[in-house]
Design an enzyme around this catalytic site. Structure first.
Site, PDB file in Angstrom:
ATOM      1  N   GLN A  89      40.241  46.246  49.583  1.00  0.00           N
ATOM      2  CA  GLN A  89      39.204  47.007  48.876  1.00  0.00           C
ATOM      3  C   GLN A  89      37.793  46.608  49.290  1.00  0.00           C
ATOM      4  OE1 GLN A  89      40.154  46.442  44.701  1.00  0.00           O
ATOM      5  NE2 GLN A  89      42.141  47.473  44.896  1.00  0.00           N
ATOM      6  N   HIS A 119      39.387  43.823  44.134  1.00  0.00           N
ATOM      7  CA  HIS A 119      38.472  43.603  43.004  1.00  0.00           C
ATOM      8  C   HIS A 119      37.142  42.953  43.384  1.00  0.00           C
ATOM      9  CE1 HIS A 119      42.374  43.553  40.399  1.00  0.00           C
ATOM     10  NE2 HIS A 119      42.186  44.676  41.069  1.00  0.00           N
ATOM     11  N   GLU A 136      38.954  50.441  31.270  1.00  0.00           N
ATOM     12  CA  GLU A 136      38.046  50.369  30.121  1.00  0.00           C
ATOM     13  C   GLU A 136      36.650  50.890  30.427  1.00  0.00           C
ATOM     14  OE1 GLU A 136      37.754  46.261  28.996  1.00  0.00           O
ATOM     15  OE2 GLU A 136      39.853  46.126  28.381  1.00  0.00           O
ATOM     16  N   TYR A 161      34.468  39.939  27.605  1.00  0.00           N
ATOM     17  CA  TYR A 161      35.207  41.202  27.554  1.00  0.00           C
ATOM     18  C   TYR A 161      36.722  41.025  27.684  1.00  0.00           C
ATOM     19  CZ  TYR A 161      30.871  43.267  26.600  1.00  0.00           C
ATOM     20  OH  TYR A 161      29.710  43.564  25.943  1.00  0.00           O
ATOM     21  N   TYR A 207      51.915  45.744  36.763  1.00  0.00           N
ATOM     22  CA  TYR A 207      52.410  46.920  37.483  1.00  0.00           C
ATOM     23  C   TYR A 207      53.922  47.123  37.443  1.00  0.00           C
ATOM     24  CZ  TYR A 207      47.648  47.685  38.790  1.00  0.00           C
ATOM     25  OH  TYR A 207      46.300  47.927  38.710  1.00  0.00           O
TER      26      TYR A 207
END
Ligand code: HEC
Length: 484
Positions: free
Chosen positions: A192, A261, A354, A364, A375
């Protein structure tokens, strides 16, 4: 539960719970648990049926549940059962986390069922659509792009687009420059990783600063490592010049290159601060560790110095740039134009995406609390459920996951009734959503349009100076204008 029904259950379902016990030891996967313990009554497709004693078993795909449609009611039904109707109480064999996984599984099956019923067209390049309050027209604005990640307007007719693979292009009057901008830093592009956000300083017209987030490739002990880094620079001709680093974590902190991420969104509050996100890089515990940059929303002065009133500025064990923590992969960051409230959108695990109102110093919750599951269909390892004292609840979460990415509040004039709506891009669900949010409350939500193929994955959405909405699909930027 009455003792008599307990006895009855034990007798009737002994073989089922045995099968379950084996399953949990084997894989613990919730779909397998459903197949072994629920199928007999609720059916292989969750379509319902009858019990051995001929009680009617409701479909779990229904729009109208007998005992309430919300997640809590469904979880309660599973936990306590309805023994008088032969629905067993599963609370003795399933933990609250397992039950949460079952709710997620039911939601996913409902979604697949609904999706199977409507034919979703591949989105044409150009089409008309209708939302709750506005009709709109969608057309290609700039085509021939490869995974555009972000778009920023530098003036009435000037913009800049980043592509994940490490290129940035100037756009003039809807025409992309033939060649990429020279001098953009080299980026890690594994997994990513890539060239991520681009956002001009709120006073860009005066100072010329443009901020970039990217996966910064470094080596440590001969191994490639990378982490999100923030720089700023100025455009001169077709080059990025006068570059300065605004934030870079110590290279000792960098995880292995590639992977997942990175976060990588930037937002300005118009009061001299820049916010940016860094994902937890696939290690959940990073998010709760104030000593590392990962899994956080950060805040700095626009020149990279630390504001004296940052929540952890005086904590010697914390990184002073941290604004909030317990984030997984925040890839959307937006400031409400009216209230100045900061919101993030983050990818959760399966079923745990979220939207959060992001406040100074707050936790959080990731990975301690989450609405999602892992998963394979097992509870998140280490998670303690969906809520815990001292940890924030999201404004909303998405079940099944939509993979929310970029987001912006609309503040243009072309769509007056969309003013202050939060538009959210989604990758997995390939849809554009509009949310009305007041403070920490979701007032309403709608899907503006939805695509089918991978080319309809939406990475970002922003309003332009002309009041149109610009949507970054996988290979192009589309422009939304009012339909006539
Ligand atoms: C022996 C049959 C039987 C089995 C096995 C069974 N159920 Fe049920 N279930 C029922 C019946 C009957 C009802 C309806 C109760 C009523 O009418 O109030 C029900 C209701 C429910 C409801 C509430 C539905 C609504 O409309 O409010 C949920 C959720 C549910 N079951 C989930 C499950 C899950 C998950 C499993 C497996 C872990 C399971 N059930 C196993 C018979 C069964």
């Amino acid at each position: 539960m009455r003792p008599s029904s307990l006895l009855y259950l034990a007798a009737a379902f002994a073989p089922l719970s045995l099968a379950f016990a084996q399953n949990v030891r084997a894989t613990g996967k919730i779909n397998e648990f459903y197949a072994q313990n629920c199928v007999n009554c609720h059916g292989a497709k969750l379509e319902g049926g009858v019990t051995p004693a001929n009680n009617k078993v409701p479909s779990l795909l229904s729009e109208q549940f007998l005992h309430g449609n919300d997640d809590e009611s469904i979880a309660k039904s599973i936990k306590n059962g309805y023994p008088e109707k032969e629905m067993p109480a599963w609370g003795a064999v399933l933990s609250d986390k397992d039950i949460r996984s079952m709710v997620i599984y039911i939601r996913e099956q409902q979604f697949l069922f609904k999706r199977g019923q409507v034919k979703i067209e591949k989105l044409a390049d150009s089409f008309d659509g209708k939302s709750q309050v506005h009709s709109f027209h969608v057309d290609t604005w700039v085509g021939d792009l490869v995974e555009p990640w972000s778009l920023a307007f530098l003036g009435a007719n000037k913009a800049i687009v980043t592509e994940k693979l490490g290129y940035a292009y100037l756009i003039d009057n809807g025409k992309r420059a033939a060649r990429p901008l020279i001098g953009v830093p080299a980026v890690d592009t594994g997994g990513q990783a890539g060239l991520l956000d681009v956002v001009p300083h709120p006073d860009y017209a005066k100072n010329g600063w443009i901020y970039f987030a990217f996966s910064d490739p470094q080596t440590r002990d001969g191994q490639p490592v990378s982490l999100t880094r923030i720089i700023r620079g100025k455009i001169k001709g077709n080059a990025l010049v006068e570059q300065q680093t605004i934030f870079q974590a110590p290279v000792e902190m960098y995880p292995k290159a590639g992977g997942v991420h990175f976060g990588g969104r930037i937002a300005f509050d118009g009061k001299g601060h820049v916010f940016f996100t860094i994902g937890e890089r696939g290690t959940g515990t990073n998010a709760q560790n104030l000593g590392v940059a990962m899994g956080k929303v950060h805040r700095l002065n626009d020149d990279g110095t630390v504001p004296a009133d940052n929540p952890f500025a005086k904590d010697p064990k914390a990184l002073p740039s941290i604004w909030s923590y317990g984030h997984r992969n925040p890839q959307g960051l937006a400031i409400h134009p009216g209230t100045g409230d900061l919101y993030d959108l983050e990818h959760g695990p399966r079923g745990g995406d979220e939207a959060n109102l992001v406040l100074a110093g707050r936790n959080y919750g990731w990975p301690v609390i989450t609405y999602g599951m892992d998963y394979p269909g097992t509870p998140m390892p280490g998670s303690e459920g969906t809520a815990k004292a001292g940890m924030e609840q999201p404004v909303t979460y998405w079940l099944p996951s939509i993979a929310p990415c970029g987001a912006s509040f609309y503040s243009g004039d072309l769509f007056p009734k969309w003013k202050n709506s939060l538009f959210v891009a989604s990758l997995a669900a390939k849809e554009l959503r509009r949310l009305e949010i007041e403070g920490n409350k979701l007032v309403s939500q709608e899907v503006i349009f939805k695509g089918e193929t991978d080319s309809n994955r939406i990475r970002h959405v922003i309003g332009g100076p002309d009041g149109a909405l610009y949507v970054l699909f996988r290979e192009r930027i589309a422009r939304l204008t009012p339909a006539n």
